[in-house]
Design an enzyme around this catalytic site. Structure first.
Site, mmCIF file in Angstrom:
data_model
loop_
_atom_site.group_PDB
_atom_site.id
_atom_site.type_symbol
_atom_site.label_atom_id
_atom_site.label_comp_id
_atom_site.label_asym_id
_atom_site.label_seq_id
_atom_site.Cartn_x
_atom_site.Cartn_y
_atom_site.Cartn_z
ATOM 1 N N SER C 53 -94.084 79.639 -43.612
ATOM 2 C CA SER C 53 -94.921 78.632 -44.268
ATOM 3 C C SER C 53 -93.955 77.773 -45.055
ATOM 4 C CB SER C 53 -95.919 79.287 -45.227
ATOM 5 O OG SER C 53 -97.060 79.709 -44.544
ATOM 6 N N GLU C 54 -93.931 76.476 -44.797
ATOM 7 C CA GLU C 54 -92.871 75.649 -45.381
ATOM 8 C C GLU C 54 -92.959 75.563 -46.900
ATOM 9 O OE1 GLU C 54 -95.140 74.446 -43.262
ATOM 10 O OE2 GLU C 54 -95.780 72.407 -43.798
#
Lengths: 259, 218, 259, 218
Positions: C53-54
């Site tokens: 998840s960035e």
């Protein structure tokens, strides 16, 4: 040409003590190897600084001594060294309570980013433009610049702490002849003879060691120097500027803006 | 208690018209207590630098909804309709920056770098007005530093020296923002004693933090 | 112009299942919001991927559900959300055992630095040059690019997962008309009708959904398309390339070099 | 055990002539077991990227002393006389880089950046042959990415996924080097179980590490 005869230890103490008087309580400071490492020993009562070791300590302290945290350097003939915590000279060190270990990228981010109040380091030559040479003597000594080039462009205040002359020859010059570490970076030069500030391309002798005369200082200096009036006594310097305590709300004292 | 001060004193340092960075991602890791207090002061005309505008009614969204912003610099604004509304009405200026570029530009300001070359945005509207540089046969945008007057960050455990440990995904932009403002105010979920955070686990060293306030969880 | 009538859920499942077949065990992958988030549900047996998840998770997992780690979003009308762990859509999420929480600078270092095996994301338009448009419809929708511009220039493989047409109009074009996310970045396009590879400025239809004909796919596509021979069945794709297990010594398998 | 393999298998991946990055600062944080094993293989003609050449007989100094290097890229070499000797004899090529610039160049390679603008080295011999760029009225050097075939790093606690936690000042260049090589081999003082390092305290995420070997302390 050395105007006064001073014991080497007294020379070093005189310089370190005067640099120490320049620091404010809470300052975040990087000290180069050699003479600058003596500075913490001369901090005035009530003044504590946060030392950085550029290899990765915020809040560095002295070697904790032999103990569980130390291991022999396996396979070397050297004295046992700290396996897990060393300073920027590779010598055993510690991190004080409330400090932090950081990596090299973060460390040099702090250094270049204007987060460091001062860096204190030695020099081979300094000139009246504030240029500094302290990393190489071509053909004779090529140790490398280590972190010096970053430190002197990044710290808010660059203080050179060195003996005034080298074998009787001036180290403070009109123009450095050795390859530079950086241009126009030096703010203050502290030697055993006096304190010189770099101000807009001019050197100003702000304080003198009462053991010598102004003429003696000028004779030992290879640059154009303006003598301050009044001229201070480096052994009894005016108090350092009031500290900006970290806990002071900004609206009361005005917060210090990064450069 | 070292750098710990009262909430109202902390937010009173923020003047109308200031540029304020706020950590967080869709509200997670916003310093909610500081944001609420800032809304309450009435300070206005702010430029907000934040990854996004959060969800309606949550975190930095409240600054938008209370119309305290003149300008918003973010990577994403799509989940807070108030932004589009005010933007279309001409009340709010919005600059969109790719998320990785936003992080790097802030990092440049905090790390004393003059800029960074990124491949993100080449050949897109993001490249307009920017210098492009070729290195090793590939083209990059030259992205410049982005700095603020004040950074408001949120940490989970903070000691009186200002050392910060972040929990979960609240970390996001908080550590980098703590490097790139003239004044850094950190909201602690918990204020802990010196030494409670092992020096290896400190993420933001205290030298970067000017003031600490207690958040709701404290 | 929609050549086959498919239930919306079947469309999404068909796309997600085919994308899942493209991933190898151990791949480090970023999934865009929306349809791409369905992909993990269709991974073949024995294939597990590491999701990024960035916003700061390496090894992201689904919402752990209500529990100690969750708190209400104070002061909002929304359902309670996770206070400490969310995914890139701001929704409650978790970090799996053996994962890590990272900051945004580190996250985008991983993304741009060629460390991510694949990114899967939706598109408004893709063209035969591999250009992608997925972040803005001027005057109508300005959500911002978020992390998309970094992801598509940084991931080793860029997979577009989208419905083949938008209200009957082609989304795969000769040339994108919307502002671009990046140029020449797309490697593979997976829709409910087929799988197209971008190869040197040309689109190649590699697989087709047997529920439709080649002519139907071409009619729904606004670009020049070369049809592969033999043409694969996207519902029974050839197995994904052999995984490079993380534990394999490099000299046996040849290590994968970063791009 | 996930990525954990035998020491000899790990170092056999390193070919003569390869460019190898090694973490550590004056030996502290060098992966000593890997370095010793690399010396033992007889691999030669290496380019070493390391902050320094350590002290005689300690860590990477052994690679110099065993004459395994063709080239050394470092910020400081003054405490290992063997370097100057071999350099003066024309047997070893040395490139000196400011320490902060070395860190940033490696970071660029690991983070997909085309370069970075730094004020360090402007007006000095370091600037020779480099592009200079003006931003906001100040001049910077454009420094380009620096990458290796293999990175050898040392971590204190490493799990089978390759997640790394560093102890004390052993951290230094290890985390950034783990981002900038085609193959990353990590030497663990201790191999720990999955989950033993809280996800918040992981410094190098396992996705960056290819292989793990047990160090002497294991």
């Amino acid at each position: 040409m050395m105007p006064v005869t001073m014991d080497r230890n007294l020379v070093r103490e005189t310089i370190a003590r005067r640099v120490a008087a320049q620091l404010r309580d809470g300052d975040f400071v990087n000290l180069g190897i050699g003479l600058p490492t003596l500075v913490p020993g001369y901090l005035p009562a009530g003044v504590d600084v946060i030392l950085e070791s550029e290899n990765g300590i915020v809040g560095a302290g002295p070697d904790p001594g032999a103990g569980d945290a130390r291991e022999a350097r396996a396979g070397t003939g050297q004295a046992a060294g700290a396996r897990y915590v060393v300073n920027a000279g590779g010598q055993p060190a510690a991190c004080r309570a409330g400090g932090a270990f950081i990596d090299s990228v973060t460390s040099f981010g702090l250094i270049r980013g204007g987060h460091m109040d001062a860096t204190v380091l030695g020099a081979l030559q300094v000139d009246q433009e504030g240029n500094l040479a302290n990393w190489i003597i071509p053909g004779r000594m090529v140790p490398g610049m280590g972190g010096a080039m970053d430190l002197v462009v990044g710290a808010r205040k660059v203080i050179v702490a060195m003996e005034h002359t080298q074998r009787g020859r001036p180290k403070i010059l009109k123009r450095c002849t050795l390859p530079l570490t950086a241009t126009g970076c030096v703010d203050l030069i502290v030697t055993e003879l006096g304190v010189l500030a770099v101000t807009g391309g001019t050197l100003v002798l702000k304080e003198i060691n009462p053991a010598c005369t102004v003429d003696e200082v000028l004779a030992a200096t290879g640059a154009e120097v303006v003598v301050a009036d009044p001229l201070g006594n480096m052994l009894a310097p005016a108090p350092a500027p009031a500290p900006a305590p970290a806990s002071a709300p900004a609206m009361e004292t005005g917060y210090r803006s990064a450069r | 208690m070292g750098k710990v001060i009262e909430l109202d004193k902390a937010v009173s340092t923020i003047a109308s018209g200031a540029t304020v960075m706020v950590g967080g991602f869709m509200g997670c890791g916003n310093p909610h207590t500081l944001v609420d207090a800032l809304v309450a002061t009435g300070t206005t005309g702010l430029t907000l630098i934040c990854n996004d505008a959060s969800f309606p009614g949550y975190g930095v969204a409240k600054l938008v909804e209370a119309r305290r912003l003149r300008r918003l610099i973010a990577s994403h604004i799509g989940l807070n309709p108030a932004v589009a509304e005010q933007m279309n009405a001409g009340d709010l200026e919005v600059e969109l920056i790719p998320q990785g570029t936003l992080a790097e530009r802030i990092r440049c300001a905090g790390a004393g770098l003059g800029g960074v070359l990124t491949p993100a945005g080449v050949g897109t509207p993001v490249a307009e007005g920017k210098r492009t540089v070729e290195v090793g046969g590939r083209w990059y945008l030259l992205e410049e530093p982005l700095r603020a007057d004040v950074a408001l960050i949120n940490g989970h455990r903070i000691d009186p020296n200002g050392n910060v440990w972040y929990r979960g995904t609240t970390r996001n932009f908080n550590p980098v923002m703590a490097t790139a403002a003239d004044l850094v105010i950190a909201e602690a979920d918990l204020v802990v004693a010196i030494g409670d955070i092992p020096p290896e686990d400190v993420v933001t060293p205290g030298v970067l933090v000017d003031l600490v306030v207690r958040g709701r969880a404290s």
